[in-house]
Design a protein around this motif. Structure first.
Motif, PDB file in Angstrom:
ATOM      1  N   PRO A 235      -4.681  -6.076   8.010  1.00 40.46           N
ATOM      2  CA  PRO A 235      -3.796  -6.136   9.180  1.00 40.46           C
ATOM      3  C   PRO A 235      -2.450  -6.785   8.877  1.00 40.46           C
ATOM      4  O   PRO A 235      -1.497  -6.587   9.626  1.00 40.46           O
ATOM      5  N   THR A 238      -0.653  -3.491   7.559  1.00 38.16           N
ATOM      6  CA  THR A 238      -0.526  -2.505   8.639  1.00 38.16           C
ATOM      7  C   THR A 238      -1.193  -3.110   9.868  1.00 38.16           C
ATOM      8  O   THR A 238      -2.405  -3.330   9.874  1.00 38.16           O
ATOM      9  N   SER A 239      -0.416  -3.394  10.889  1.00 37.63           N
ATOM     10  CA  SER A 239      -0.962  -4.044  12.089  1.00 37.63           C
ATOM     11  C   SER A 239      -1.960  -3.125  12.782  1.00 37.63           C
ATOM     12  O   SER A 239      -1.903  -1.892  12.621  1.00 37.63           O
ATOM     13  N   TYR A 241      -1.897  -2.198  15.757  1.00 33.75           N
ATOM     14  CA  TYR A 241      -1.125  -1.264  16.578  1.00 33.75           C
ATOM     15  C   TYR A 241      -0.654  -0.068  15.756  1.00 33.75           C
ATOM     16  O   TYR A 241      -0.822   1.088  16.154  1.00 33.75           O
ATOM     17  N   HIS A 299     -10.712  -3.175  12.823  1.00 34.68           N
ATOM     18  CA  HIS A 299     -10.023  -4.384  13.297  1.00 34.68           C
ATOM     19  C   HIS A 299     -10.739  -5.104  14.433  1.00 34.68           C
ATOM     20  O   HIS A 299     -10.221  -6.118  14.928  1.00 34.68           O
ATOM     21  N   GLY A 303      -8.567  -6.454  17.910  1.00 39.46           N
ATOM     22  CA  GLY A 303      -7.532  -5.618  17.301  1.00 39.46           C
ATOM     23  C   GLY A 303      -7.259  -4.378  18.130  1.00 39.46           C
ATOM     24  O   GLY A 303      -6.105  -3.977  18.318  1.00 39.46           O
ATOM     25  N   SER A 306      -5.327  -5.331  21.383  1.00 35.66           N
ATOM     26  CA  SER A 306      -3.916  -5.564  21.088  1.00 35.66           C
ATOM     27  C   SER A 306      -3.181  -4.241  20.910  1.00 35.66           C
ATOM     28  O   SER A 306      -2.075  -4.050  21.434  1.00 35.66           O
ATOM     29  N   GLN A 325       4.718 -12.237  19.590  1.00 33.74           N
ATOM     30  CA  GLN A 325       4.003 -11.669  18.453  1.00 33.74           C
ATOM     31  C   GLN A 325       3.825 -10.162  18.606  1.00 33.74           C
ATOM     32  O   GLN A 325       3.980  -9.400  17.638  1.00 33.74           O
ATOM     33  N   GLU A 326       3.502  -9.727  19.800  1.00 33.23           N
ATOM     34  CA  GLU A 326       3.313  -8.298  20.031  1.00 33.23           C
ATOM     35  C   GLU A 326       4.624  -7.533  19.896  1.00 33.23           C
ATOM     36  O   GLU A 326       4.652  -6.413  19.383  1.00 33.23           O
ATOM     37  N   VAL A 329       5.353  -6.944  16.258  1.00 31.00           N
ATOM     38  CA  VAL A 329       4.532  -5.851  15.729  1.00 31.00           C
ATOM     39  C   VAL A 329       5.063  -4.507  16.212  1.00 31.00           C
ATOM     40  O   VAL A 329       5.282  -3.583  15.427  1.00 31.00           O
TER      41      VAL A 329
END
Length: 409
Positions: A235, A238-239, A241, A299, A303, A306, A325-326, A329
């Motif tokens: 993560p 690559t997040s 999301y 995730h 995960g 999110s 934080q979001e 991302v």
């Protein structure tokens, strides 16, 4: 439908060395292994299919061994183009620990490192005990070697296939392992291991190989990359999301096969989703099921939550509900700029290249095409300031339906 029949239905079987393995797999009787060289510190989705195949075998009662190639990574699997750069031992060990951790989250397995049984193997023992069983003419005809004969291949990389065959023989002799699984490109290495087992342990020695197909898009191109590059399991690379977005953007032509291969959804559910693709493709039910299932698998529930939260905020325009934080991302790779002082919205649009000129910026604002932190702004006097920034750090500007820009204060 037996386990093996379902594996075939899901498009997970490319080749089998001996059909006798099928009943053993169905009965959950097999100790099997799959391996990876720690040339990087994370798997990506292009690697994932064989690991999910292993998870299916493990869930049916078969016993997995995950082998990390601490020794084989020291010399490198021959690439079609050129020699691999040799890695330092510290890098190999770091990468190995990362891959072990990732695989543990996918399925329980015995973890082994081939460096443990090769590091004390002297050259004479290697040549006498193993080298004598490998015919050079046979080795040269391996696809991986053949591709390099014109450009040249070092003896180190030429010997790679012996080391990998040694792995299978070692696990056969010490761990009762009778099956190796891998991608279809590993067929030559797998059969090399089977040959070594028979030459050392006798013609009656029983061992098998099964390969899964390489994953290609419907247009025949390679699978596993987005516009920004490889889609990683880690993560931090690559997040969740962006991972979710990779899967939800699967085209209709590929989505049912991806559901079969990469999810554990029941056959009946996948068949219903296949019908949905035909009759109501605009609802994208199959893509949503695929993205949710694989994101949750890799995730976890948090995960997935999110990823869904960011996706919904961007789709609905309610970006003001996102936290710092979001936002970081969601807007990774999107147009952005940093400002030190408060800035008129007109100037902000020009700075972000959301408008080509102040005149065009005024037109966008007057026409109601500009939103700031999810709220439409029609005032030409509006000022973007830090006091109203999300978390006192970010202001999100949207022009039109899909064009997002980010100001950092």
């Amino acid at each position: 439908m037996t386990l093996f029949e379902e594996l075939k239905w899901r498009g997970l079987i490319h080749s089998v060395t001996d059909d006798a393995i099928i009943e053993k797999i169905n009965n959950g009787e097999v100790t099997f292994y799959l391996g990876a060289d720690p040339t990087g510190d994370s798997l990506h989705v292009g690697h994932l299919l064989v690991y999910l195949f292993a998870k299916r075998l493990e869930q049916a009662g078969n016993k997995p061994i995950f082998l990390i190639g601490g020794a084989t990574a020291s010399i490198g699997d021959p690439k079609p183009g050129a020699e691999r750069q040799l890695l330092e031992r510290s890098v190999i060990d770091h990468n190995a620990n990362c891959l072990f951790s990732q695989v543990k989250t996918l399925f329980p397995a015995v973890m082994v490192n081939n460096y443990d049984w090769t590091k004390d193997l002297d050259i004479l023992t290697f040549l006498r005990k193993y080298g004598k069983f490998f015919n050079v003419n046979y080795m040269i005809n391996k696809e991986t070697v053949k591709a390099r004969l014109e450009s040249g291949i070092s003896y180190a990389e030429f010997s790679y296939q012996i080391l990998q065959a040694l792995d299978f023989e070692h696990l056969y002799a010490n761990n009762n392992c009778t099956l190796q699984i891998g991608g279809q490109d590993q067929w030559g290495n797998i059969t090399g291991g089977l040959e070594l087992i028979r030459k050392i342990h006798g013609a009656d020695a029983v061992a098998y190989g099964v390969t899964v197909p390489l994953v290609l898009k419907s247009d025949g191109t390679k699978f596993g990359k987005s516009e920004s590059g490889a889609v990683w399991i880690d993560p931090a690379k690559t997040s969740p999301y962006h991972f979710y977005q990779f899967w939800i953007n699967t085209p209709d032509s590929d989505v049912i096969m991806r559901l079969k291969q990469f999810t554990f959804l029941p056959v009946e559910e996948i068949m219903a989703l296949e019908e949905s693709v035909k009759t109501e493709p605009h609802l994208r039910k199959a893509q949503k099921a695929l993205a949710a299932s694989i994101t949750q698998l890799i995730h976890g529930e948090e995960g997935l939550k999110s990823a869904l939260r960011i996706t919904e905020a961007l789709f609905s325009g309610k970006v003001g509900e996102l936290n710092v934080q979001e936002i970081e991302v969601a807007f990774d790779g999107m147009p952005k700029a940093k400002v030190e002082e408060d800035l008129p919205l007109i100037d902000a649009l020009v700075l972000l290249k959301a408008a080509q000129s102040k005149r065009e910026a005024r037109d966008f604002i007057n026409n109601g095409a500009v939103l700031v932190n999810g709220v439409q702004q029609k005032s030409l006097e509006f000022v973007v300031d830090k006091a109203n920034a999300i978390g006192n750090k970010y202001t999100i500007i949207r022009r039109g339906k899909k064009n997002y820009y980010l100001l950092e204060h």
